[in-house]
Motif scaffolding. Sequence first.
Motif, PDB file in Angstrom:
ATOM      1  N   ASP A 190      -4.932 -12.150  15.238  1.00 37.69           N
ATOM      2  CA  ASP A 190      -3.740 -12.893  15.183  1.00 37.69           C
ATOM      3  C   ASP A 190      -2.494 -12.046  15.863  1.00 37.69           C
ATOM      4  OD1 ASP A 190      -4.795 -14.713  13.325  1.00 37.69           O
ATOM      5  OD2 ASP A 190      -4.487 -13.394  11.726  1.00 37.69           O
ATOM      6  N   ASP A 191      -2.487 -11.059  15.963  1.00 42.03           N
ATOM      7  CA  ASP A 191      -1.569 -10.252  16.718  1.00 42.03           C
ATOM      8  C   ASP A 191      -1.535 -10.702  18.117  1.00 42.03           C
ATOM      9  OD1 ASP A 191      -3.941  -8.814  17.402  1.00 42.03           O
ATOM     10  OD2 ASP A 191      -3.115  -7.086  17.078  1.00 42.03           O
ATOM     11  N   ARG A 192      -2.618 -10.893  18.956  1.00 43.21           N
ATOM     12  CA  ARG A 192      -2.698 -11.156  20.285  1.00 43.21           C
ATOM     13  C   ARG A 192      -2.170 -12.768  20.468  1.00 43.21           C
ATOM     14  NH1 ARG A 192      -8.237  -9.618  23.212  1.00 43.21           N
ATOM     15  NH2 ARG A 192      -7.169 -10.787  24.743  1.00 43.21           N
ATOM     16  N   LEU A 193      -2.715 -13.453  19.343  1.00 44.21           N
ATOM     17  CA  LEU A 193      -2.439 -14.932  19.271  1.00 44.21           C
ATOM     18  C   LEU A 193      -0.846 -15.051  19.231  1.00 44.21           C
ATOM     19  CD1 LEU A 193      -5.209 -16.599  17.234  1.00 44.21           C
ATOM     20  CD2 LEU A 193      -4.715 -17.092  19.792  1.00 44.21           C
ATOM     21  N   MET A 194      -0.573 -14.359  18.490  1.00 47.53           N
ATOM     22  CA  MET A 194       1.167 -14.462  18.212  1.00 47.53           C
ATOM     23  C   MET A 194       1.999 -13.840  19.376  1.00 47.53           C
ATOM     24  SD  MET A 194       1.560 -16.434  15.661  1.00 47.53           S
ATOM     25  CE  MET A 194       0.722 -16.819  14.010  1.00 47.53           C
ATOM     26  N   PHE A 251       0.931 -14.058  22.493  1.00 45.00           N
ATOM     27  CA  PHE A 251       0.743 -15.078  23.522  1.00 45.00           C
ATOM     28  C   PHE A 251       1.823 -16.317  23.254  1.00 45.00           C
ATOM     29  CE2 PHE A 251      -1.253 -18.529  25.633  1.00 45.00           C
ATOM     30  CZ  PHE A 251      -1.233 -18.159  26.811  1.00 45.00           C
ATOM     31  N   GLY A 252       1.821 -16.607  21.634  1.00 43.35           N
ATOM     32  CA  GLY A 252       2.829 -17.814  21.255  1.00 43.35           C
ATOM     33  C   GLY A 252       4.124 -17.554  21.647  1.00 43.35           C
ATOM     34  N   ILE A 253       4.478 -16.315  21.299  1.00 45.60           N
ATOM     35  CA  ILE A 253       5.877 -15.838  21.561  1.00 45.60           C
ATOM     36  C   ILE A 253       6.461 -15.726  23.141  1.00 45.60           C
ATOM     37  CG2 ILE A 253       7.426 -13.778  21.198  1.00 45.60           C
ATOM     38  CD1 ILE A 253       5.999 -13.357  18.770  1.00 45.60           C
ATOM     39  N   GLY A 254       5.270 -15.351  23.806  1.00 48.63           N
ATOM     40  CA  GLY A 254       5.533 -15.502  25.336  1.00 48.63           C
ATOM     41  C   GLY A 254       5.681 -16.897  25.702  1.00 48.63           C
ATOM     42  N   LEU A 276       7.017 -19.266  24.262  1.00 55.72           N
ATOM     43  CA  LEU A 276       8.398 -19.609  24.081  1.00 55.72           C
ATOM     44  C   LEU A 276       9.401 -19.221  25.050  1.00 55.72           C
ATOM     45  CD1 LEU A 276       8.883 -18.656  20.287  1.00 55.72           C
ATOM     46  CD2 LEU A 276       8.266 -20.773  21.261  1.00 55.72           C
ATOM     47  N   ASP A 277       9.425 -18.253  25.738  1.00 54.45           N
ATOM     48  CA  ASP A 277      10.123 -17.860  26.965  1.00 54.45           C
ATOM     49  C   ASP A 277       9.930 -18.943  28.202  1.00 54.45           C
ATOM     50  OD1 ASP A 277      11.560 -15.884  25.631  1.00 54.45           O
ATOM     51  OD2 ASP A 277       9.719 -14.142  26.303  1.00 54.45           O
ATOM     52  N   LYS A 278       8.752 -18.999  28.294  1.00 54.28           N
ATOM     53  CA  LYS A 278       8.201 -19.861  29.430  1.00 54.28           C
ATOM     54  C   LYS A 278       8.915 -21.481  29.283  1.00 54.28           C
ATOM     55  CE  LYS A 278       4.212 -17.498  30.810  1.00 54.28           C
ATOM     56  NZ  LYS A 278       2.750 -17.764  31.079  1.00 54.28           N
ATOM     57  N   ILE A 279       8.812 -21.906  27.911  1.00 54.19           N
ATOM     58  CA  ILE A 279       9.252 -23.241  27.609  1.00 54.19           C
ATOM     59  C   ILE A 279      10.814 -23.422  28.001  1.00 54.19           C
ATOM     60  CG2 ILE A 279       9.803 -24.893  25.593  1.00 54.19           C
ATOM     61  CD1 ILE A 279       7.212 -23.470  24.362  1.00 54.19           C
ATOM     62  N   GLY A 280      11.658 -22.246  27.713  1.00 56.79           N
ATOM     63  CA  GLY A 280      12.844 -22.342  28.048  1.00 56.79           C
ATOM     64  C   GLY A 280      13.756 -23.199  27.247  1.00 56.79           C
ATOM     65  N   PHE A 282       6.259 -14.305  14.780  1.00 61.52           N
ATOM     66  CA  PHE A 282       6.804 -15.744  15.412  1.00 61.52           C
ATOM     67  C   PHE A 282       7.734 -16.612  14.789  1.00 61.52           C
ATOM     68  CE2 PHE A 282       5.766 -20.154  16.377  1.00 61.52           C
ATOM     69  CZ  PHE A 282       5.545 -20.082  17.830  1.00 61.52           C
ATOM     70  N   LEU A 283       7.935 -16.396  13.497  1.00 57.15           N
ATOM     71  CA  LEU A 283       9.122 -17.194  12.972  1.00 57.15           C
ATOM     72  C   LEU A 283      10.320 -16.526  13.521  1.00 57.15           C
ATOM     73  CD1 LEU A 283       7.583 -17.936   9.608  1.00 57.15           C
ATOM     74  CD2 LEU A 283       7.849 -19.581  11.899  1.00 57.15           C
ATOM     75  N   LYS A 284      10.464 -15.252  13.222  1.00 52.93           N
ATOM     76  CA  LYS A 284      11.548 -14.617  13.796  1.00 52.93           C
ATOM     77  C   LYS A 284      11.889 -14.715  15.313  1.00 52.93           C
ATOM     78  CE  LYS A 284      11.183 -11.012  10.287  1.00 52.93           C
ATOM     79  NZ  LYS A 284      11.240  -9.520   9.822  1.00 52.93           N
ATOM     80  N   ALA A 285      10.843 -14.949  15.876  1.00 57.42           N
ATOM     81  CA  ALA A 285      10.828 -15.284  17.591  1.00 57.42           C
ATOM     82  C   ALA A 285      11.702 -16.390  17.736  1.00 57.42           C
ATOM     83  CB  ALA A 285       9.884 -15.125  18.263  1.00 57.42           C
TER      84      ALA A 285
END
Length: 206
Positions: A23-27, A29-32, A34-38, A92-95
């Motif tokens: 889960d640490d790596r999955l999250m 990646f997911g947080i990353g 969010l930056d690309k989505i812009g 992830f929620l905090k991100a």
Amino acid sequence: EDMCNGYGIDSLYNTVVFGEDPDDRLMDFGIGLLDKIGGKPFFLTVLNFSTHTPFYDHFPLRLRTFHGKGVPQDKIGFYERANFFDYHLDRFLKALKAKGLWENSLVVLVADHHLNEWMINNKRSKIPFIITGGYHSPLLPGRAKSSDDIYQTDFYPTMLALLGVEQKWSGVGRNIFSKNSKRMSKSDKQQLSDMILETNWFAHNK
């Protein structure tokens, strides 16, 4: 890949590429992502493995131990994994909040099934289905609990309803917010499954 293309999903990151990432790596990646989505509208599904059986004792990535805490021996592995997942879900929620996405986000936590031993001893099995986020839908009554039976197949028709997307066909499941929405019968589900598997339906309906 064919199924994702058939549904118009343009980015697929799966275990074929990354393996059974914890889960640490999955999250991370997911947080990353969010930056690309812009700030653009997006749909993101995160499928975690750590809270799936089998639950071995002494989870190697545990953040705390539950030995000596009054937890049954056969449940310690699950508690350690659930604690690990909760911690990284919180990240992830905090991100989402830190990046200004929370107020327009609909966050749904859902499981694919109950524990096997629970299903064996019960004719009907319900799954956790938790809806949160800053997005406000007229269907959501605020903080509320429901005793309705909810299945994994109810997830997508319910999501479409929450987002205000009109659809004539709800698939196998039902929209849990509508009394008029019905689940597909067992025979109809079998026919649908046969059609998809035998005709490679998604590959021919992109």
